[in-house]
Design a protein around this motif. Structure first.
Motif, short mmCIF file in Angstrom:
data_model
loop_
_atom_site.label_atom_id
_atom_site.label_comp_id
_atom_site.label_asym_id
_atom_site.label_seq_id
_atom_site.Cartn_x
_atom_site.Cartn_y
_atom_site.Cartn_z
N ARG A 85 0.96 -1.25 0.05
CA ARG A 85 0.10 -0.09 -0.02
C ARG A 85 0.98 1.34 0.05
O ARG A 85 0.58 2.31 -0.42
N SER A 86 1.99 1.26 0.49
CA SER A 86 3.20 2.31 0.32
C SER A 86 3.34 2.74 -1.11
O SER A 86 3.69 3.75 -1.33
N ARG A 104 0.74 12.29 5.52
CA ARG A 104 1.54 11.83 6.87
C ARG A 104 1.41 10.25 7.06
O ARG A 104 2.14 9.72 7.41
N LEU A 105 0.41 9.71 6.60
CA LEU A 105 0.34 8.48 6.56
C LEU A 105 1.15 7.59 5.77
O LEU A 105 1.60 6.32 6.02
N ARG A 106 1.81 8.36 5.00
CA ARG A 106 2.66 7.80 3.82
C ARG A 106 3.81 8.52 4.21
O ARG A 106 5.05 8.53 3.37
N PHE A 138 -2.83 15.39 5.68
CA PHE A 138 -2.95 14.28 6.92
C PHE A 138 -2.72 12.72 6.26
O PHE A 138 -2.11 12.01 6.58
N LEU A 139 -3.41 12.78 5.00
CA LEU A 139 -3.21 11.49 4.36
C LEU A 139 -1.82 11.34 3.81
O LEU A 139 -1.28 10.21 3.71
#
Lengths: 300, 262
Positions: free
Chosen positions: A77-78, A104-106, A101-102
Motif C-alpha cells: 500500500r505504500s 502523513r500516513l505515507r 493528513f493522508l
C-alpha cells in the motif's frame, strides 16, 4: 521488478454461502493500463478490496507487486495509490488539511504535489470536506491516489461524478502515470470510460472473468443501436444484406438497426440517400456482456 | 525519533465538537448538583427513603462532603453520562467508520490495522483523561468553595477511576465493533453490559450472598469503592487498566481478522 503488477490465481471470495468471486485468474502486466469492466455487482470492488487486504480471500492466491497482501500489505500500500468506488470522506477538516493528513500516513510522500494536482483538477483546497459535492470528493480522492507517484494505481470507478472536462484531466493524469512506468488498474461499468486509456480490458460478470482482450478487439465486437432519419422513404432491400447489420427495421423514412462492430457498410449505404439525422447509441456494455456471456456458455 | 501518531490527532479533531459538548454538559451537571450541597448539608433527605434504597443510591450519608459527592456526582451522574458518551464514541470509531466507509481511506494507506486500533485507543484515553482532569479541577474548586472537606488528592483518585471507566467502556465498544462491524450491535451490547454491571455495583451488595458481584463491576472499581472517603485504591486502578489492556488485545485479534466492508 516482477512481470506482473497484479496476479491472482483461482481467487475466490464468498460471504457465507453467497459467492462474490469465483476462481478469478487475473494478470495485469507491469506498466500497462488495464480496464476492469463489469456491470454493478459483478465482483469488481470485491476484487479490488482483496488486492488491498481490506478483504481476505476464501481461497486462491493474490500477488500485488509480487507480494502477498496479507503479509506485506503495508509495503504494497505504500507503493500503491487507491481510489475507492464509493469514496466516503467525513472530516471536520478542509481539503488541504485532510490531504496533508493522508500524506502523513505515507510518511509525508506526495505532500509537495497537493497544490499542483488540486490546481489541475480545479479543486479548492480551502473548502470544508463536509458539504463537498460528489464531484469534488472524487477530486480529493484522485489527488490522494496520484500525489505520491505510486508505481501501481488501483482506481475503482474513477470518473464517476466528474464532468467531461475533469474526465479529460483525469485521463491525462493516467497517461502521465503510464509514461513514467506506472501500472494502472481501473474498473468501470462503462466501456467509454476506459477505452481511451486502457491497453487491455478484462470483463467480469457474476464473479468470473469472462474475457480479456485489447480495447480495439472489444470495441469491434461491440453492439450499438443506430437510428437514421432520411429525407425520403428508403427501400429496405438497400440495407438488408449489409455486413454487421442486424435487427433491421425500415418504416418509411426511418431506419432502426443494430450494428455489431464496425458501422462502415451501413454508413456508406446510407450515404446514397439524403440523411437528416443519425443517432448512434454508445455501445452498451451490458449488451456486450450478454454477447460475451453467451459465447462463453456456448463454448462449454 | 519522535513518535508519529497522526491518527490520534485526526481522531481528536474529528470528535472535537462532541468532546466539547459532552465536556460542557458534564461540567454543568456537576456544577448544578455539586453546587446544591449547602441545601443537603443540614437536611435529612435520606430519612424519608427505605434504608435499602437509600443505601443503593448511596444517599445514606448526604451530610458529609464525601458522601454527598459520591451520591450525586461520582456514584451516579458522571458514570452514567460517561457510559453513554463512551459507547457512542467507541462505537463510532470502528463500527461507525466501517459502516460509513471511512475506514477504507485509512486502511488503503500504509497503515496497519494494529496501528489504527492502537492510535484510536490512544485518542480515547486522551479524551477520557482530559474530561477527568476537567472534572478534577471543577470538583476541587467546588469542594474548596463550599467547604466540603474533601482532599484534592482524593478527588483526583475518584477522577482517575472515572477516566478509566470511560476508557474501559469506550474500548469495550470498539471491541464489540471490531467483532461485529455494526454500530447498532455495539450500542445494544454495551448498554446491556453497562446497565448490568451498574446494577451489580449498586443493588448486588444489598442482597445476601451476592456481595461479591460488585467485584465484577467496573463501576465499583472506578468510584464504587468510595475513593473520596477511602483514598486511592491501587488494586482497583490496576484492575481497570488491566481490563482495558485485555480488551485492546481482544479487539486487535478480532479486527485483524475482519473483512472490512461497507
Amino acid at each position: 521488478m516482477s512481470e506482473h503488477a497484479i496476479q491472482t490465481e483461482q481467487l475466490s471470495k464468498a460471504y457465507g454461502s453467497h459467492p462474490a468471486l469465483t476462481g478469478l485468474d487475473l494478470e495485469v502486466r507491469t506498466g500497462e493500463v488495464y480496464g476492469f469492466l463489469g456491470p454493478n455487482g459483478a465482483g469488481k470492488s470485491t476484487t479490488i478490496r482483496l488486492l488491498l487486504d481490506l478483504l481476505r480471500p476464501t481461497s486462491g492466491r493474490v500477488r500485488v507487486l509480487g507480494m502477498d497482501p496479507l503479509t506485506k500489505g503495508i509495503e504494497i500500500r505504500s507503493r500503491t495509490g487507491y481510489l475507492a468506488g464509493e469514496l466516503a470522506l467525513e472530516s471536520r477538516q478542509n481539503v488541504d488539511e485532510l490531504l496533508r493528513f493522508l500524506a502523513r500516513l505515507r510518511g509525508g510522500a506526495g505532500r509537495d504535489r497537493i497544490p499542483a494536482l488540486a490546481d489541475r483538477l480545479d479543486l479548492d483546497l480551502s473548502r470544508q470536506i463536509k458539504g463537498l459535492s460528489k464531484g469534488n470528493k472524487q477530486k480529493v480522492g484522485i489527488v490522494q491516489a496520484f500525489m505520491h507517484d505510486p508505481e501501481l494505481l488501483i482506481l475503482d470507478e474513477p470518473t464517476s461524478g466528474l464532468d467531461p472536462l475533469m474526465r479529460q484531466v483525469f485521463l491525462e493524469l493516467v497517461s502521465e502515470a503510464r509514461l513514467r512506468g506506472a501500472t494502472v488498474f481501473m474498473s468501470s461499468h462503462v466501456l467509454s470510460e476506459v477505452q481511451t486509456a486502457a491497453d487491455r480490458v478484462g470483463i467480469i460478470r457474476g464473479g468470473r472473468l469472462v474475457t480479456v482482450d485489447d480495447v480495439e478487439a472489444i470495441r469491434r465486437r461491440a453492439v450499438r443501436r443506430v437510428e437514421i432519419q432520411f429525407a425520403t422513404e428508403v427501400p429496405e432491400s438497400e440495407f438488408s444484406r449489409l455486413p454487421n447489420v442486424s435487427d433491421l427495421e425500415v418504416r418509411g423514412s426511418e431506419l432502426h438497426c443494430q450494428v455489431n462492430g464496425v458501422p462502415d457498410a451501413l454508413v456508406k449505404a446510407a450515404a446514397r440517400f439524403e440523411v437528416l439525422d443519425i443517432v448512434s447509441e454508445e455501445p452498451d456494455l451490458e449488451e456486450i456482456f450478454i454477447g460475451e456471456y453467451e459465447e462463453a456458455q456456448h463454448a462449454h | 525519533m519522535p513518535i508519529e501518531a497522526p491518527i490520534v490527532g485526526k481522531t481528536l479533531r474529528d470528535l472535537s465538537r462532541n468532546i466539547f459538548a459532552w465536556g460542557l454538559g458534564l461540567a454543568m451537571v456537576v456544577a448544578i448538583y455539586g453546587g446544591s450541597y449547602p441545601q443537603f448539608k443540614d437536611s435529612n433527605a435520606a430519612e424519608s427513603m427505605p434504608s435499602g434504597v437509600a443505601s443503593a443510591l448511596s444517599f445514606d450519608d448526604l451530610s458529609s462532603g464525601a458522601g454527598f459527592l459520591h451520591a450525586t456526582v461520582f456514584g451516579l451522574l458522571v458514570p452514567i453520562l460517561l457510559l453513554v458518551f463512551a459507547i457512542l464514541v467507541g462505537g463510532r470509531l470502528l463500527a461507525g467508520d466501517e459502516e460509513a466507509g471511512t475506514l477504507d481511506l485509512y486502511l488503503a494507506h500504509p497503515v496497519s490495522r494494529r496501528r489504527l486500533l492502537l492510535e484510536r485507543c490512544g485518542a480515547i484515553a486522551v479524551i477520557m483523561f482530559g474530561l477527568a482532569l476537567l472534572l478534577w479541577v471543577e470538583v476541587s474548586l467546588l469542594s474548596a468553595t463550599l467547604d466540603m472537606g474533601v482532599s484534592v488528592l482524593d478527588v483526583g483518585a475518584a477522577c482517575l477511576g472515572i477516566a478509566l471507566l470511560g476508557t474501559v467502556f469506550a474500548i469495550l465498544a470498539m471491541t464489540v465493533g471490531a467483532v461485529s462491524g455494526r454500530r447498532a450491535t455495539v450500542v445494544a451490547w454495551c448498554a446491556v453490559i453497562g446497565v448490568l454491571t451498574y446494577v451489580f455495583n449498586t443493588v448486588g451488595p444489598q442482597i445476601d450472598g451476592l456481595h461479591f458481584v460488585k467485584e465484577l463491576s467496573p463501576f465499583y472499581h472506578a468510584t464504587g469503592y468510595e475513593p473520596l472517603r477511602n483514598g486511592l485504591g491501587l488494586g482497583h486502578i490496576l484492575l481497570m487498566a488491566g481490563s482495558a489492556a485485555v480488551l485492546v488485545a481482544i479487539a486487535q485479534h478480532a479486527f485483524n481478522r475482519r473483512d472490512i466492508d461497507t
